[in-house]
Design a protein around this motif. Structure first.
Motif, PDB file in Angstrom:
ATOM      1  N   HIS A   7       0.860  -1.392  -0.268  1.00  0.00           N
ATOM      2  CA  HIS A   7       0.070  -0.079  -0.202  1.00  0.00           C
ATOM      3  C   HIS A   7       1.136   1.209  -0.105  1.00  0.00           C
ATOM      4  CE1 HIS A   7      -2.989   3.090   1.515  1.00  0.00           C
ATOM      5  NE2 HIS A   7      -2.427   3.226   2.334  1.00  0.00           N
ATOM      6  N   ILE A   8       1.623   1.558   0.931  1.00  0.00           N
ATOM      7  CA  ILE A   8       2.786   2.532   1.198  1.00  0.00           C
ATOM      8  C   ILE A   8       3.146   3.314  -0.516  1.00  0.00           C
ATOM      9  CG2 ILE A   8       5.332   3.783   2.119  1.00  0.00           C
ATOM     10  CD1 ILE A   8       3.745   2.305   4.513  1.00  0.00           C
ATOM     11  N   GLU A   9       3.974   1.858  -0.631  1.00  0.00           N
ATOM     12  CA  GLU A   9       5.005   1.906  -2.088  1.00  0.00           C
ATOM     13  C   GLU A   9       3.926   2.194  -3.363  1.00  0.00           C
ATOM     14  OE1 GLU A   9       7.276  -2.474  -2.316  1.00  0.00           O
ATOM     15  OE2 GLU A   9       8.576  -0.917  -0.450  1.00  0.00           O
ATOM     16  N   SER A  10       3.164   1.425  -3.141  1.00  0.00           N
ATOM     17  CA  SER A  10       1.788   1.664  -4.427  1.00  0.00           C
ATOM     18  C   SER A  10       1.468   3.005  -4.164  1.00  0.00           C
ATOM     19  CB  SER A  10       0.682   0.679  -5.087  1.00  0.00           C
ATOM     20  OG  SER A  10      -0.116   1.036  -3.817  1.00  0.00           O
ATOM     21  N   GLU A  11       0.355   3.904  -3.114  1.00  0.00           N
ATOM     22  CA  GLU A  11      -0.047   4.337  -2.554  1.00  0.00           C
ATOM     23  C   GLU A  11       0.627   6.292  -2.485  1.00  0.00           C
ATOM     24  OE1 GLU A  11      -3.148   4.910  -3.845  1.00  0.00           O
ATOM     25  OE2 GLU A  11      -3.111   3.150  -4.305  1.00  0.00           O
ATOM     26  N   HIS A  12       1.801   5.913  -1.593  1.00  0.00           N
ATOM     27  CA  HIS A  12       2.152   7.566  -0.884  1.00  0.00           C
ATOM     28  C   HIS A  12       3.674   7.617  -1.204  1.00  0.00           C
ATOM     29  CE1 HIS A  12      -1.185   6.911   1.427  1.00  0.00           C
ATOM     30  NE2 HIS A  12      -1.271   5.960   1.655  1.00  0.00           N
ATOM     31  N   VAL A  13       4.428   6.730  -2.573  1.00  0.00           N
ATOM     32  CA  VAL A  13       5.758   6.949  -2.885  1.00  0.00           C
ATOM     33  C   VAL A  13       5.983   8.119  -3.758  1.00  0.00           C
ATOM     34  CG1 VAL A  13       5.317   5.523  -5.253  1.00  0.00           C
ATOM     35  CG2 VAL A  13       7.670   5.737  -3.856  1.00  0.00           C
ATOM     36  N   GLN A  14       6.577   9.218  -4.229  1.00  0.00           N
ATOM     37  CA  GLN A  14       6.686  10.529  -3.900  1.00  0.00           C
ATOM     38  C   GLN A  14       7.054  10.073  -5.769  1.00  0.00           C
ATOM     39  OE1 GLN A  14       6.972  13.447  -3.255  1.00  0.00           O
ATOM     40  NE2 GLN A  14       5.495  12.483  -1.095  1.00  0.00           N
ATOM     41  N   VAL A  15       6.670  10.782  -6.862  1.00  0.00           N
ATOM     42  CA  VAL A  15       6.393  10.423  -7.938  1.00  0.00           C
ATOM     43  C   VAL A  15       6.809  11.820  -8.354  1.00  0.00           C
ATOM     44  CG1 VAL A  15       5.470   8.427  -8.666  1.00  0.00           C
ATOM     45  CG2 VAL A  15       3.972  10.496  -8.505  1.00  0.00           C
ATOM     46  N   THR A  16       7.649  11.868  -9.795  1.00  0.00           N
ATOM     47  CA  THR A  16       7.816  13.226 -10.551  1.00  0.00           C
ATOM     48  C   THR A  16       6.786  13.298 -11.669  1.00  0.00           C
ATOM     49  OG1 THR A  16       9.663  12.690  -9.573  1.00  0.00           O
ATOM     50  CG2 THR A  16       9.526  14.380 -11.639  1.00  0.00           C
ATOM     51  N   CYS A  17       6.249  14.465 -11.203  1.00  0.00           N
ATOM     52  CA  CYS A  17       5.381  15.071 -12.238  1.00  0.00           C
ATOM     53  C   CYS A  17       6.497  15.038 -13.577  1.00  0.00           C
ATOM     54  CB  CYS A  17       4.427  16.161 -12.188  1.00  0.00           C
ATOM     55  SG  CYS A  17       2.836  16.431 -12.982  1.00  0.00           S
ATOM     56  N   LYS A  18       5.642  15.280 -14.711  1.00  0.00           N
ATOM     57  CA  LYS A  18       5.778  16.179 -16.025  1.00  0.00           C
ATOM     58  C   LYS A  18       6.343  17.572 -15.824  1.00  0.00           C
ATOM     59  CE  LYS A  18       1.769  16.621 -18.008  1.00  0.00           C
ATOM     60  NZ  LYS A  18       0.408  16.408 -19.146  1.00  0.00           N
ATOM     61  N   SER A  33       8.140  18.378 -13.201  1.00  0.00           N
ATOM     62  CA  SER A  33       9.451  18.577 -12.669  1.00  0.00           C
ATOM     63  C   SER A  33       8.760  18.142 -10.683  1.00  0.00           C
ATOM     64  CB  SER A  33      10.125  19.294 -12.459  1.00  0.00           C
ATOM     65  OG  SER A  33      10.601  19.431 -13.612  1.00  0.00           O
ATOM     66  N   MET A  34       7.059  18.597 -10.992  1.00  0.00           N
ATOM     67  CA  MET A  34       7.277  18.637  -9.201  1.00  0.00           C
ATOM     68  C   MET A  34       7.400  17.411  -8.697  1.00  0.00           C
ATOM     69  SD  MET A  34       3.803  20.908  -7.865  1.00  0.00           S
ATOM     70  CE  MET A  34       3.646  20.701  -5.482  1.00  0.00           C
ATOM     71  N   LYS A  35       7.387  17.088  -7.004  1.00  0.00           N
ATOM     72  CA  LYS A  35       7.283  15.653  -6.677  1.00  0.00           C
ATOM     73  C   LYS A  35       5.811  15.763  -6.073  1.00  0.00           C
ATOM     74  CE  LYS A  35      11.953  14.591  -6.086  1.00  0.00           C
ATOM     75  NZ  LYS A  35      11.897  13.127  -6.728  1.00  0.00           N
ATOM     76  N   VAL A  36       5.023  14.955  -6.134  1.00  0.00           N
ATOM     77  CA  VAL A  36       4.131  14.522  -6.139  1.00  0.00           C
ATOM     78  C   VAL A  36       3.717  13.074  -5.226  1.00  0.00           C
ATOM     79  CG1 VAL A  36       1.330  14.918  -6.432  1.00  0.00           C
ATOM     80  CG2 VAL A  36       3.095  16.103  -7.380  1.00  0.00           C
ATOM     81  N   GLU A  37       2.600  12.750  -3.959  1.00  0.00           N
ATOM     82  CA  GLU A  37       2.665  11.499  -3.240  1.00  0.00           C
ATOM     83  C   GLU A  37       1.957  10.624  -5.004  1.00  0.00           C
ATOM     84  OE1 GLU A  37      -0.015  10.679  -0.292  1.00  0.00           O
ATOM     85  OE2 GLU A  37       1.586  10.965   0.220  1.00  0.00           O
ATOM     86  N   LYS A  38       2.274   9.508  -4.770  1.00  0.00           N
ATOM     87  CA  LYS A  38       1.474   9.408  -5.885  1.00  0.00           C
ATOM     88  C   LYS A  38      -0.169   8.937  -6.428  1.00  0.00           C
ATOM     89  CE  LYS A  38       1.449   4.655  -8.571  1.00  0.00           C
ATOM     90  NZ  LYS A  38       2.084   3.148  -9.514  1.00  0.00           N
ATOM     91  N   SER A  39      -0.532   8.874  -5.022  1.00  0.00           N
ATOM     92  CA  SER A  39      -1.455   8.701  -4.987  1.00  0.00           C
ATOM     93  C   SER A  39      -2.901   9.936  -5.106  1.00  0.00           C
ATOM     94  CB  SER A  39      -2.391   8.137  -3.716  1.00  0.00           C
ATOM     95  OG  SER A  39      -1.825   9.383  -2.442  1.00  0.00           O
ATOM     96  N   LEU A  40      -2.012  11.265  -4.819  1.00  0.00           N
ATOM     97  CA  LEU A  40      -2.383  12.487  -5.359  1.00  0.00           C
ATOM     98  C   LEU A  40      -2.492  12.766  -7.019  1.00  0.00           C
ATOM     99  CD1 LEU A  40      -0.956  13.876  -2.469  1.00  0.00           C
ATOM    100  CD2 LEU A  40      -3.899  13.169  -2.583  1.00  0.00           C
TER     101      LEU A  40
END
Length: 120
Positions: A38-49, A51-58
């Motif tokens: 759950h944490i890895e799939s929903e709350h990991v930080q990803v980088t938007c196009k 360049s802003m870092k956002v939680e994957k679920s958001l």
């Protein structure tokens, strides 16, 4: 987080404490065996196009409503462009002129919707 009949409450509480955890990020009850996933799939930080870092679920909400690179449409010419270019484009695009079919005057595109009231 659900209503439980009073006679079943103790057994239910024991079951929940053994099998469920409350996620610290989203306060959802997650089976203990699935918490890491759950944490890895929903709350990991990803980088938007953008360049802003956002939680994957958001990310989906970010891309739809906040991202400066989200697609938008010009109100004057219906061309699609990114939000961060919209204001400059609409200023330029709205300042173009078109000839009014009613009075024959050159009217700025941004004023075409209101012009029929004063056109006569």
């Amino acid at each position: 987080k659900k209503d439980i009949p009073v006679p079943n409450f103790t057994i239910h509480e024991i079951h929940c404490s053994r099998n469920l955890e409350v996620c610290r990020s989203c306060n959802e009850s997650i089976p203990k065996s699935e918490m890491k996933n759950h944490i890895e799939s929903e709350h990991v930080q990803v980088t938007c196009k953008c360049s802003m870092k956002v939680e994957k679920s958001l990310l989906e909400d970010h891309e739809a409503s906040v991202c400066p690179l989200r697609p938008v449409v010009c109100q004057h010419c219906d061309i699609q462009l990114t939000f961060n270019k919209l204001q400059d484009h609409e200023s330029y695009c709205g300042a173009r002129t078109e000839i009014c079919s009613g009075c024959g005057l050159n009217i700025m595109v941004k004023d075409l919707k209101e012009h029929p009231r004063t056109c006569g």
